[in-house]
Design a protein around this motif. Structure first.
Motif, PDB file in Angstrom:
ATOM      1  N   VAL A  65      11.889  39.841  75.651  1.00  0.00           N
ATOM      2  CA  VAL A  65      12.432  38.765  76.490  1.00  0.00           C
ATOM      3  C   VAL A  65      13.824  38.395  75.966  1.00  0.00           C
ATOM      4  CG1 VAL A  65      12.096  36.393  77.273  1.00  0.00           C
ATOM      5  CG2 VAL A  65      10.117  37.887  76.943  1.00  0.00           C
ATOM      6  N   LYS A  66      14.771  38.279  76.878  1.00  0.00           N
ATOM      7  CA  LYS A  66      16.140  37.881  76.517  1.00  0.00           C
ATOM      8  C   LYS A  66      16.466  36.577  77.198  1.00  0.00           C
ATOM      9  CE  LYS A  66      17.358  41.461  74.061  1.00  0.00           C
ATOM     10  NZ  LYS A  66      17.696  41.382  72.686  1.00  0.00           N
ATOM     11  N   PRO A  67      17.164  35.682  76.576  1.00  0.00           N
ATOM     12  CA  PRO A  67      17.596  35.702  75.182  1.00  0.00           C
ATOM     13  C   PRO A  67      16.415  35.452  74.239  1.00  0.00           C
ATOM     14  CG  PRO A  67      18.184  33.604  76.151  1.00  0.00           C
ATOM     15  CD  PRO A  67      17.596  34.455  77.260  1.00  0.00           C
ATOM     16  N   ASP A  68      16.613  35.811  72.973  1.00  0.00           N
ATOM     17  CA  ASP A  68      15.541  35.646  71.984  1.00  0.00           C
ATOM     18  C   ASP A  68      15.091  34.192  71.883  1.00  0.00           C
ATOM     19  OD1 ASP A  68      15.762  38.334  71.423  1.00  0.00           O
ATOM     20  OD2 ASP A  68      16.983  38.043  69.634  1.00  0.00           O
ATOM     21  N   MET A  69      16.054  33.276  71.853  1.00  0.00           N
ATOM     22  CA  MET A  69      15.742  31.847  71.776  1.00  0.00           C
ATOM     23  C   MET A  69      15.759  31.274  73.180  1.00  0.00           C
ATOM     24  SD  MET A  69      14.948  29.180  70.046  1.00  0.00           S
ATOM     25  CE  MET A  69      15.181  29.741  68.378  1.00  0.00           C
ATOM     26  N   PRO A  70      14.681  30.586  73.588  1.00  0.00           N
ATOM     27  CA  PRO A  70      14.689  29.963  74.916  1.00  0.00           C
ATOM     28  C   PRO A  70      15.852  28.973  75.034  1.00  0.00           C
ATOM     29  CG  PRO A  70      12.526  29.758  73.882  1.00  0.00           C
ATOM     30  CD  PRO A  70      13.448  30.309  72.856  1.00  0.00           C
ATOM     31  N   THR A  71      16.411  28.849  76.211  1.00  0.00           N
ATOM     32  CA  THR A  71      17.485  27.878  76.428  1.00  0.00           C
ATOM     33  C   THR A  71      16.911  26.465  76.305  1.00  0.00           C
ATOM     34  OG1 THR A  71      17.099  27.755  78.805  1.00  0.00           O
ATOM     35  CG2 THR A  71      18.675  29.441  78.028  1.00  0.00           C
ATOM     36  N   ALA A  72      17.793  25.489  76.231  1.00  0.00           N
ATOM     37  CA  ALA A  72      17.358  24.095  76.101  1.00  0.00           C
ATOM     38  C   ALA A  72      16.446  23.709  77.266  1.00  0.00           C
ATOM     39  CB  ALA A  72      18.574  23.175  76.031  1.00  0.00           C
ATOM     40  N   GLU A  73      16.783  24.160  78.462  1.00  0.00           N
ATOM     41  CA  GLU A  73      15.970  23.850  79.640  1.00  0.00           C
ATOM     42  C   GLU A  73      14.578  24.474  79.526  1.00  0.00           C
ATOM     43  OE1 GLU A  73      16.195  25.040  84.267  1.00  0.00           O
ATOM     44  OE2 GLU A  73      18.026  24.143  83.445  1.00  0.00           O
ATOM     45  N   GLU A  74      14.519  25.735  79.093  1.00  0.00           N
ATOM     46  CA  GLU A  74      13.228  26.409  78.910  1.00  0.00           C
ATOM     47  C   GLU A  74      12.391  25.712  77.835  1.00  0.00           C
ATOM     48  OE1 GLU A  74      13.460  31.090  79.558  1.00  0.00           O
ATOM     49  OE2 GLU A  74      15.066  30.369  78.237  1.00  0.00           O
ATOM     50  N   ARG A  75      13.045  25.292  76.762  1.00  0.00           N
ATOM     51  CA  ARG A  75      12.320  24.611  75.685  1.00  0.00           C
ATOM     52  C   ARG A  75      11.726  23.296  76.169  1.00  0.00           C
ATOM     53  NH1 ARG A  75      16.879  26.262  72.674  1.00  0.00           N
ATOM     54  NH2 ARG A  75      17.604  24.102  72.564  1.00  0.00           N
ATOM     55  N   GLU A  76      12.470  22.569  77.003  1.00  0.00           N
ATOM     56  CA  GLU A  76      11.943  21.317  77.563  1.00  0.00           C
ATOM     57  C   GLU A  76      10.686  21.590  78.392  1.00  0.00           C
ATOM     58  OE1 GLU A  76      12.591  18.050  77.260  1.00  0.00           O
ATOM     59  OE2 GLU A  76      13.968  18.636  75.647  1.00  0.00           O
ATOM     60  N   GLN A  77      10.703  22.665  79.169  1.00  0.00           N
ATOM     61  CA  GLN A  77       9.542  23.024  79.980  1.00  0.00           C
ATOM     62  C   GLN A  77       8.360  23.386  79.074  1.00  0.00           C
ATOM     63  OE1 GLN A  77      11.041  26.171  82.457  1.00  0.00           O
ATOM     64  NE2 GLN A  77      12.095  24.771  83.847  1.00  0.00           N
ATOM     65  N   ILE A  78       8.617  24.128  78.020  1.00  0.00           N
ATOM     66  CA  ILE A  78       7.561  24.513  77.078  1.00  0.00           C
ATOM     67  C   ILE A  78       6.948  23.277  76.443  1.00  0.00           C
ATOM     68  CG2 ILE A  78       7.116  25.644  74.850  1.00  0.00           C
ATOM     69  CD1 ILE A  78       9.299  27.727  75.682  1.00  0.00           C
ATOM     70  N   ILE A  79       7.794  22.342  76.008  1.00  0.00           N
ATOM     71  CA  ILE A  79       7.314  21.116  75.361  1.00  0.00           C
ATOM     72  C   ILE A  79       6.513  20.273  76.346  1.00  0.00           C
ATOM     73  CG2 ILE A  79       8.092  18.921  74.376  1.00  0.00           C
ATOM     74  CD1 ILE A  79      10.340  20.552  72.992  1.00  0.00           C
ATOM     75  N   THR A  80       6.954  20.232  77.607  1.00  0.00           N
ATOM     76  CA  THR A  80       6.226  19.475  78.635  1.00  0.00           C
ATOM     77  C   THR A  80       4.842  20.072  78.859  1.00  0.00           C
ATOM     78  OG1 THR A  80       8.297  18.845  79.703  1.00  0.00           O
ATOM     79  CG2 THR A  80       6.292  18.690  81.025  1.00  0.00           C
ATOM     80  N   VAL A  81       4.773  21.389  78.969  1.00  0.00           N
ATOM     81  CA  VAL A  81       3.492  22.073  79.172  1.00  0.00           C
ATOM     82  C   VAL A  81       2.550  21.815  77.991  1.00  0.00           C
ATOM     83  CG1 VAL A  81       2.388  24.348  79.302  1.00  0.00           C
ATOM     84  CG2 VAL A  81       4.365  23.853  80.715  1.00  0.00           C
ATOM     85  N   LEU A  82       3.099  21.787  76.783  1.00  0.00           N
ATOM     86  CA  LEU A  82       2.287  21.547  75.584  1.00  0.00           C
ATOM     87  C   LEU A  82       1.890  20.085  75.426  1.00  0.00           C
ATOM     88  CD1 LEU A  82       4.212  23.784  73.010  1.00  0.00           C
ATOM     89  CD2 LEU A  82       2.018  24.273  74.092  1.00  0.00           C
ATOM     90  N   GLY A  83       2.508  19.209  76.206  1.00  0.00           N
ATOM     91  CA  GLY A  83       2.184  17.791  76.116  1.00  0.00           C
ATOM     92  C   GLY A  83       2.922  17.089  74.986  1.00  0.00           C
ATOM     93  N   GLY A  84       4.023  17.632  74.569  1.00  0.00           N
ATOM     94  CA  GLY A  84       4.831  17.044  73.493  1.00  0.00           C
ATOM     95  C   GLY A  84       5.167  18.102  72.459  1.00  0.00           C
ATOM     96  N   LYS A  85       6.001  17.698  71.519  1.00  0.00           N
ATOM     97  CA  LYS A  85       6.426  18.634  70.478  1.00  0.00           C
ATOM     98  C   LYS A  85       5.238  19.010  69.592  1.00  0.00           C
ATOM     99  CE  LYS A  85      11.168  17.050  70.331  1.00  0.00           C
ATOM    100  NZ  LYS A  85      12.242  16.457  69.518  1.00  0.00           N
ATOM    101  N   PRO A  86       5.047  20.301  69.366  1.00  0.00           N
ATOM    102  CA  PRO A  86       3.900  20.740  68.560  1.00  0.00           C
ATOM    103  C   PRO A  86       4.151  20.668  67.059  1.00  0.00           C
ATOM    104  CG  PRO A  86       5.080  22.641  69.396  1.00  0.00           C
ATOM    105  CD  PRO A  86       5.753  21.413  69.962  1.00  0.00           C
TER     106      PRO A  86
END
Length: 87
Positions: A65-86
């Motif tokens: 998957v490119k880019p290796d590090m998710p963008t800030a927007e992608e990270r926000e979506q990941i954190i939302t799905v997880l229900g907060g910062k893990p």
């Protein structure tokens, strides 16, 4: 010239997912006159943040998957799905 380039990378939200935790550590150090013993919780939060996103980056790299590090927007979506910062 290289110093300026690396400083920009550190403050780039798409490259560095832990700016908030880094800033918190720095503010704590400033508030407690650089007494590191007073800021261990902030340091641990930063360390856990780096560890978590490093793992995500490695997994994305393995999966191609490119880019290796998710963008800030992608990270926000990941954190939302997880229900907060893990971390």
């Amino acid at each position: 010239m290289a110093g300026k380039s690396s400083a920009c990378k550190v403050r780039n939200v798409d490259i560095n997912p832990c700016i908030e935790e880094s800033d918190g550590s720095q503010k704590c150090l400033d508030a407690y006159n650089y007494d590191k013993s007073m800021c261990s919780a902030y340091f641990m939060r930063y360390k856990n943040c780096r560890k978590y996103w490093h793992g995500v980056m490695l997994q994305r790299r393995r999966d191609g998957v490119k880019p290796d590090m998710p963008t800030a927007e992608e990270r926000e979506q990941i954190i939302t799905v997880l229900g907060g910062k893990p971390y």
